[in-house]
Design a protein around this motif. Sequence first.
Motif, PDB file in Angstrom:
ATOM      1  N   PRO A  41       0.838  -1.207   0.000  1.00  0.00           N
ATOM      2  CA  PRO A  41       0.000   0.000   0.000  1.00  0.00           C
ATOM      3  C   PRO A  41       0.870   1.254   0.000  1.00  0.00           C
ATOM      4  N   LEU A  42       0.342   2.310  -0.560  1.00  0.00           N
ATOM      5  CA  LEU A  42       1.114   3.529  -0.784  1.00  0.00           C
ATOM      6  C   LEU A  42       1.731   4.084   0.499  1.00  0.00           C
ATOM      7  N   SER A  43       1.012   3.911   1.595  1.00  0.00           N
ATOM      8  CA  SER A  43       1.506   4.486   2.848  1.00  0.00           C
ATOM      9  C   SER A  43       2.736   3.754   3.369  1.00  0.00           C
ATOM     10  N   GLN A  44       2.923   2.523   2.903  1.00  0.00           N
ATOM     11  CA  GLN A  44       4.047   1.761   3.442  1.00  0.00           C
ATOM     12  C   GLN A  44       5.277   1.774   2.533  1.00  0.00           C
ATOM     13  N   VAL A  45       5.161   2.497   1.426  1.00  0.00           N
ATOM     14  CA  VAL A  45       6.251   2.445   0.456  1.00  0.00           C
ATOM     15  C   VAL A  45       7.542   2.982   1.048  1.00  0.00           C
ATOM     16  N   ASP A  46       7.409   4.128   1.736  1.00  0.00           N
ATOM     17  CA  ASP A  46       8.627   4.733   2.290  1.00  0.00           C
ATOM     18  C   ASP A  46       9.282   3.842   3.328  1.00  0.00           C
ATOM     19  N   THR A  47       8.483   3.219   4.145  1.00  0.00           N
ATOM     20  CA  THR A  47       9.044   2.320   5.158  1.00  0.00           C
ATOM     21  C   THR A  47       9.758   1.161   4.486  1.00  0.00           C
ATOM     22  N   SER A  48       9.111   0.596   3.469  1.00  0.00           N
ATOM     23  CA  SER A  48       9.731  -0.514   2.766  1.00  0.00           C
ATOM     24  C   SER A  48      11.051  -0.100   2.150  1.00  0.00           C
ATOM     25  N   TRP A  49      11.033   1.085   1.570  1.00  0.00           N
ATOM     26  CA  TRP A  49      12.265   1.601   0.935  1.00  0.00           C
ATOM     27  C   TRP A  49      13.380   1.708   1.971  1.00  0.00           C
ATOM     28  N   LYS A  50      13.054   2.268   3.101  1.00  0.00           N
ATOM     29  CA  LYS A  50      14.079   2.462   4.134  1.00  0.00           C
ATOM     30  C   LYS A  50      14.642   1.128   4.585  1.00  0.00           C
ATOM     31  N   ASN A  51      13.746   0.172   4.793  1.00  0.00           N
ATOM     32  CA  ASN A  51      14.223  -1.136   5.219  1.00  0.00           C
ATOM     33  C   ASN A  51      15.064  -1.789   4.132  1.00  0.00           C
ATOM     34  N   LEU A  52      14.620  -1.606   2.906  1.00  0.00           N
ATOM     35  CA  LEU A  52      15.354  -2.206   1.785  1.00  0.00           C
ATOM     36  C   LEU A  52      16.772  -1.648   1.684  1.00  0.00           C
ATOM     37  N   THR A  53      16.881  -0.325   1.852  1.00  0.00           N
ATOM     38  CA  THR A  53      18.221   0.254   1.749  1.00  0.00           C
ATOM     39  C   THR A  53      19.151  -0.335   2.804  1.00  0.00           C
ATOM     40  N   HIS A  54      18.623  -0.540   3.979  1.00  0.00           N
ATOM     41  CA  HIS A  54      19.469  -1.104   5.035  1.00  0.00           C
ATOM     42  C   HIS A  54      19.858  -2.531   4.720  1.00  0.00           C
ATOM     43  N   ALA A  55      18.880  -3.293   4.210  1.00  0.00           N
ATOM     44  CA  ALA A  55      19.175  -4.683   3.889  1.00  0.00           C
ATOM     45  C   ALA A  55      20.230  -4.766   2.801  1.00  0.00           C
ATOM     46  N   LEU A  56      20.066  -3.932   1.767  1.00  0.00           N
ATOM     47  CA  LEU A  56      21.027  -3.958   0.656  1.00  0.00           C
ATOM     48  C   LEU A  56      22.392  -3.473   1.113  1.00  0.00           C
ATOM     49  N   SER A  57      22.367  -2.507   2.005  1.00  0.00           N
ATOM     50  CA  SER A  57      23.625  -1.980   2.522  1.00  0.00           C
ATOM     51  C   SER A  57      24.436  -3.083   3.169  1.00  0.00           C
ATOM     52  N   GLY A  58      23.762  -3.911   3.946  1.00  0.00           N
ATOM     53  CA  GLY A  58      24.463  -5.018   4.570  1.00  0.00           C
ATOM     54  C   GLY A  58      24.875  -6.064   3.563  1.00  0.00           C
ATOM     55  N   LEU A  59      24.014  -6.264   2.586  1.00  0.00           N
ATOM     56  CA  LEU A  59      24.268  -7.327   1.624  1.00  0.00           C
ATOM     57  C   LEU A  59      25.440  -7.003   0.710  1.00  0.00           C
ATOM     58  N   PHE A  60      25.591  -5.722   0.372  1.00  0.00           N
ATOM     59  CA  PHE A  60      26.598  -5.372  -0.625  1.00  0.00           C
ATOM     60  C   PHE A  60      27.750  -4.540  -0.063  1.00  0.00           C
ATOM     61  N   CYS A  61      27.874  -4.484   1.235  1.00  0.00           N
ATOM     62  CA  CYS A  61      28.990  -3.761   1.851  1.00  0.00           C
ATOM     63  C   CYS A  61      29.124  -2.354   1.294  1.00  0.00           C
ATOM     64  N   ALA A  62      28.023  -1.641   1.199  1.00  0.00           N
ATOM     65  CA  ALA A  62      28.086  -0.277   0.683  1.00  0.00           C
ATOM     66  C   ALA A  62      27.226   0.601   1.571  1.00  0.00           C
ATOM     67  N   SER A  63      27.432   1.910   1.483  1.00  0.00           N
ATOM     68  CA  SER A  63      26.646   2.784   2.355  1.00  0.00           C
ATOM     69  C   SER A  63      25.329   3.152   1.701  1.00  0.00           C
ATOM     70  N   ILE A  64      24.636   2.140   1.209  1.00  0.00           N
ATOM     71  CA  ILE A  64      23.327   2.385   0.595  1.00  0.00           C
ATOM     72  C   ILE A  64      22.341   2.880   1.638  1.00  0.00           C
ATOM     73  N   ASN A  65      22.625   2.580   2.899  1.00  0.00           N
ATOM     74  CA  ASN A  65      21.704   3.013   3.954  1.00  0.00           C
ATOM     75  C   ASN A  65      21.577   4.525   4.035  1.00  0.00           C
ATOM     76  N   PHE A  66      22.537   5.272   3.406  1.00  0.00           N
ATOM     77  CA  PHE A  66      22.399   6.728   3.402  1.00  0.00           C
ATOM     78  C   PHE A  66      21.229   7.170   2.528  1.00  0.00           C
ATOM     79  N   LEU A  67      20.743   6.252   1.707  1.00  0.00           N
ATOM     80  CA  LEU A  67      19.572   6.591   0.887  1.00  0.00           C
ATOM     81  C   LEU A  67      18.296   6.537   1.715  1.00  0.00           C
ATOM     82  N   GLU A  68      18.423   6.101   2.936  1.00  0.00           N
ATOM     83  CA  GLU A  68      17.256   5.995   3.793  1.00  0.00           C
ATOM     84  C   GLU A  68      16.678   7.371   4.102  1.00  0.00           C
ATOM     85  N   SER A  69      17.577   8.343   4.296  1.00  0.00           N
ATOM     86  CA  SER A  69      17.102   9.659   4.707  1.00  0.00           C
ATOM     87  C   SER A  69      16.264  10.284   3.600  1.00  0.00           C
TER      88      SER A  69
END
Lengths: 699, 642
Positions: free
Chosen positions: B123-151
Motif C-alpha cells: 500500500p502507498l503508505s508503506q512504500v517509504d518504510t519498505s524503501w528504508k528497510n530495503l536500503t538497510h538490507a542492501l547496505s548489509g548485503l553489498f557492503c556499501a553505504s546504501i543506507n544513506f539513501l534511507e534519509s
Amino acid sequence: MAADNRYEEEEEVRTDDGSPITKPRPIVRLGIFLVAHSPVFSVVFSAAGVLALLLLPLLAKNTYISENALMPGSARSMLSNRDASDGSKLVKDIKNFRLNHEGQGVEVQRLIGKYMSEMVAEVYYQKFQPEGNQFHPLHFFSGPASYTLLGNVSCASYGVNVVGIIRAPRGDGKESIVLVTPYDFINGGDYEDLSLGIVSSLFSLLSRVTWLSKDIIWLVADSRYGDYRPVAAWLAEYHTPSFKVSDLLKCDELNTADNFRRAGTVAAALILKVDGRSERFEDILSIYADASNGQMPNLDLINVVNYLAVHRQGFHVKVEKVVSLLSSSWLKIVGEIFEAVGKVANTLNPDWKFGIPAAEYIEGSATLASSLYSQALGIPTGPHGAFRDYQVDAITLKISPGFPPDSKARQHDFFLRGSQLLEGTIRSVNNLLEKFHQSFFLYVLTSPSKFISVGVYMIAFALLVASLPMVAASLYVDGCKALTKSTHNSAENFKSWKWLDAAKQVFALHLLGFIVTLLPYFICQVPGQHSPRNRSIMWGTTSSLLLVTFVTIPGCSPFSSRLHGTNWAILKSVTISAAFIGLCLMSIINFATAEIGALLLVPTCLLAQPIKPALRSRRVKSLLGAFCSMVLVTIGFPVIFFAITKGLVGEGLVGLSLGGEFWTWLESLWAWKSATYLYIGMVHLPCWLLCVCILFHPS
Amino acid sequence: MARLVRSWILLLILQSFLVSIAFGSKEVEEFSEALLLKPLPDRKVLAHFHFENRAPPSNSHGRHHHLFPKAISQLVQKFRVKEMELSFTQGRWNHEHWGGFDPLSSMNAKPVGVELWAVFDVPLSQVDTSWKNLTHALSGLFCASINFLESSTSYAAPTWGFGTNSDKLRYGSLPREAVCTENLTPWLKLLPCRDKDGISALMNRPSVYRGFYHSQRLHLSTVESGQEGLGSGIVLEQTLTVVLQPDTTSVERNTQPSWSLNSLFGRKVVGRCVLAKSSNVYLQLEGLSGHELKNVDSEIEAHKLWKNADFELSLKPDRVLREISSFLFIFDIEKSSDSEPFDLGLTWKRPSKWLCQLAPLHASRFLMGSGNERGAIAILLKETESQEKLNLTNGRCTIKVNIFQIFPWYVKVYYHTLQIFVDQQKKTDSEVLKKINVSPSTDKVSSGMMEMMLELPCEVKSAAISIEYDKGFLHIDEYPPDANQGFDIPSALISFPDHHASLDFKEELGNSPLLSKFKEKSSVRSYTEVLLVPLTTPDFSMPYNVITITCTIFALYFGSLLNVIRRRIGEEERFLKSQAGKKKGGLKQLLSRFIAKIRGRPIEESSSSSELQSSVLSSKLIFKIILVAGAAAAWQYFSTDK
C-alpha cells in the motif's frame, strides 16, 4: 571611543561631587592614563608601528606544506624523453609553419589543435572579443557574473583560444585542473614557443597516465590582446555562458559554434609563461600570485611549486622585488642594526635566533615592499587574477631560460624539467580530495620560501592606528574644556552634542569625496576624444568647483566655524575618528592598502594643527611642528604622493604630464575594480581635505 | 564408520537428485551465463557479463531454492519488491565513442557511484518504510553505504520522468560512493558458481578494476504467475560491464589493438559453470562494410566472415547473427576444458574505423556562476550524427526528451527561473515544454525533484536549459567529514521516450536471455555528469575561537553587570577616604617624591590630583613589570646557560 566616554563620566563625577573617586576600575584607569598622556603614547605607538613594519622581514616564517594530501615530490616523475621530444616536435613544427606561412588566420591554432587531438584530447576553439574594461561605479563589488557581451561585435579584431581537455580515465569528471599558456599566434617569439613545448610534453604524458582523477584542461590563450583578457573571456564562457547567439561565431571559417566543453569545477590553475633570457646561466622561475584587491591564492599552491622547483628541478625561484630598494643605503643601515641586535641577543642566549644577515634583510624587505605594493594596488599581476574571481587558486609561473632559444640540446632538458615541475604540481593537486583550504590565504611573501601571516603583519597596522582613538579622545576632552571656558552658557554645555557640528563638516567632506569618486564615470561619458591630461584637468576643475560650493554652504563648511565657534580640536578629533574607522574598514578589504594608507594618513592627521597660532608664537618648537604638518599635508595629496612613488621607483615625471599619468593610473585602478580607488576617494581625500582645513583654521 | 557416512552422503545426493527431477517436471530454476565482447572505436574493448537467474513461481516461499540466491528471494518477499535495480559504477561512460543508442549503453551506462530504484507491491503508505528497510538490507548485503539513501533528503519518488510509471517507485543515488572489490564479492556470491567456474572465472580483480569504466548491476523483477495460490517468480539479472584497454605492443596508431581474453583479463575460460543452462560468449562487431553482407549462407562465406582481410578470430564461431549494422559471433564454451581452454582472440590486420550509434542528442550538464551565494545549473543538449531521428507528430518532426533531476535541499532551486534556449534563441515554456512536474525541496527534510518533457524540432542544433539556485547553509553537524570537497548534485537522467534501442536480428535467436534482452524495446537513456557544488564551509577549527571570544564577551558583560548591581559606591568611598587618611608606606612616599622631582613640581597631596595618582600608580605598575621581566630574563639566562 569607549575610553573617551568613560573619561567623560569620570570627569563629570569628579567635577560635580568635588570629592575624588580615588579608585576607578583598572581598565578605566588605563584608559584615562592613555588618554591623558596621548601625545607621548601616540608617538610611541606610531614609532612602534613603523618599527614593527621594518621588523617584518625578521619575523617571516619558513613556508611549509600544510595540507598533507599534497605530498609534493613523493611520486617519481613518469615523464620520459619521448614526451619531451613530442614537445620539441611541436615547437619545431610551429617554427617551420611560421617561416612558410607569413601571417594571418587561425592556422597556428589549427596546428596546435591537431597536436592536441593526436594526444586523444578533446579540442575546441573559442572566439572572444578584446573588449576593454569599462568603469561602472555600481559594478564595483559585483562579481564577474555581471559580464555581458557587448552588442557591437566587429569581425575586424577578435582572438581565438585553443583548448584541449584530457579526461581522467577513471575520474568522475567533477573537478579539473587548468593549464594556461598565453601565446601570441601572430607574432609570438621564440621564447613563447618554449612554453607550448613544455605543456605539450606534459600533455603527451598525461594522455597516457592512469593516476588522473581530475580532468586536465590546456588553454592556449591568444595573447594578442594581452594575457589577461583571453583567459577572462574563456572563464566567463566557462562559468557564465549567455546561450544567446553571438555574432562573433559568423566571423570566420573556423566554426566554433556549440562545441564549448567543460570539465567540472576548476580546482586549481597554473599559468605558464616563458619569457626572455635570464641574466644568469641557470633558469629562473618567477612566481606571481597577487590577484585583484590583494587576494592571494592558497599558500600551499605556492609552496608546492616552490618545493618542486627548488628541490626537484633545480630552478632558481624568485618573487618580484622592488629593485631600487636593494641598493638603498638606509635599508642597509637598518639591516645592519638588526643584525647587530640579533648578534647581541644571540650572545645573551643562543636560543634567541631572530637576527638575519643584513643582505637577507634587504632582499626580504624589497620583496615585502613589492608584495605590499602589488597587493595595495589591487591590480592582478597576471592572468591568474581572472581565476581568483571564480574562487580558483591560480598562480603564474614565468620561466626565464638561461640559454638562447636556438640551443637544441638544452631545450630538450628544459622541456623535461619544466614539464616535470608541472607534472609534480598537477599530481599534488590531483591527490587533493578537498579544495585548497588548509593553508593561509592572507599573507605576504618575503621570499619564495618565507611568508608573513596575517597574525603578524596586523601588529604593525594595529600599532599605527592605535594612537588615533587615544588622540581623538584627548582632543575631544581638550576641545570640550576650551568650549566650556569660552561659552559660559549652561544650555550649550550639553556635552554629548558638541561633536555634532564637527561631525556635520566631516560628513559633508566625505560626501564630497564620494561625489568626486564617482565623477570620472561621468567624465568618461563626455562625448568626444579627450587626452588623459584633459580629462584629469576636467576632473580637477569640477572637483574644486564642488569643493567651493560645499564651502559656501553654511553649516557644512569647515571654514564657517567662526560663526558657531567650533573648536578646531573637536574638528580634528572627529576627523581622526573618521580616519580611524576608514582605515579599519579598509584593512578588512585590503590590508596592504590600509597599511600604506595608515603610514601616510596617521602622521598627517596627528600633526595637523592650525599654523596661524604657530606663526604668531614664533617658537621654534611650534614652527617646526607647523612645518612638519605642512610637508606631510603636501605629501599626503594623492597626486603628489603618486609622483613621489613614481620618482622612487625610478621613473621621472615632467610636471605637465603628471595629471595625465595620474588619470591613467586611476583609470587602471577602477578598470580592475580595485578597492584602493574607493579608499583614495572616500577615505584618504576627505581626511586630507580636513587636515588642510585644520591647517588653515582661523583660530 | 567411514563407509556408513559415505553411503549416507550417497543417499543424500541421490535424494536431492530425485527431488530435482520431481521439480523438473514443472518449471525449474534456471541460470544462464553470457559474455559479450565488443571492440570500441577508440581502441578499447567492452566486456559485458550477463547472468540471469530465474526462480519460477512456487508455493515454497523462499524456503527451498536450488540455484536462486536465498538472500535475494527473502529480500523480495520481505519487502514486497516488485522491481528493483541497483548499480555500482566507477568512471564515466563515453557516449561519443562507446555509443548511446544501443540497448547495451542505454541499460548499462549508469551514473557514477551507487544508483538504486525500486518499485514496491505494498500500500502507498508503506512504500517509504519498505524503501528504508530495503536500503538497510542492501547496505548489509553489498557492503556499501546504501543506507544513506534511507534519509528522506536523498531519495525521490518520480512519477513519469524516470520511465516507469508508478507511484510506488522510489529513486536515489549516491554519487560519492567508491566502488571496489568489496562490492563485487557479495555480488559474485549470488551466482551459483561464484567466480570459481564458468565465465565469471574471468573476473580477475586487478584487470576488472584497471578498466576505464566498470558498472556492476543487479536487476530483479517479479513475475506474476497468474495462478491462484502460487507466489510470484523472480528474475534476477546480474551484469558487469567493463571497458578495458588492451595492452598495445604495436607502434601503429591507426590499427585497432589486437586482444585475446587472456590478454584482457589475464585468465582463460576453462569450462562452463555446470549449473548454467546456457553459457555463451558473444562478439559484436559494429560498422563492418556492407558488401560482406551478401550471401552469408554458404559455408565459405561464413568462414570469410571471421577470417578475412580486416581481422581474424582465433576460434571459429558456432553461429553468426546479422543485425542492421553489426555482426554477432556466438561461441559456446561447453567444449572448453582444462587442457583446451577457451581463449577467444581478435587480431586486426588493417586499420579500420567505424562510428557508434549515437543518441539523438548529446547531453551535458554544468554549473554556472561563481561565489558562495548563488549559481545556476545548465543542461546542454547538442545534436549528434545520429541516424534515427525521425518521429513525426502532427506532421512535424520532433524529438521528445525527458529530463529527470533530483536536487538536494541545500541547492535551493528557483523553478520560475527556468529558461529554455533552442538554437540560441530563448523560447517560452509553452513552445517546447510539453509536460513538467516539480516537487520543491523542503529544508533538511526532503530533496527537490524536477521532471520535464521537452519537444524539440528534429533539426535542432542545440538546446539549453538553465535554472537558478541559491546555496543553502548547513548546520555545523550536517557537514560531512570532507566538507571542503564540496557537495554533489546527482546525475540527471535524459531519456528519449520515442526512441527505442533494440538490436534487430534477422535470424532466430534461440534461447539466449542476453539476446532476448537486447531485442526488447527500451527507450534510449543517458545520464549526465555529477556536479560538484562548493558550499560555504566553516573553518572547523573555528569553534575553539568562537568559544574563546564568546566566553570573553560573556565574562566582560556579566562582570560589569554584577559590578553595577552589587557594588555600593557610597560605602566604598567612605572606606577609601578612611584609607587615604592613613599614612602611606615608606616606599610609596619615596616613589611619589622621586616622581615629583622628575616632574619638577612640588609634592602634592595625594587627594588633590587623581591624574598624578594615576601616574604614580602606573609608574608602580611599570616598576613591577620591569621587576618581573628582569627576574624572568635572569632566570632564562641562568637556566639556559648551563
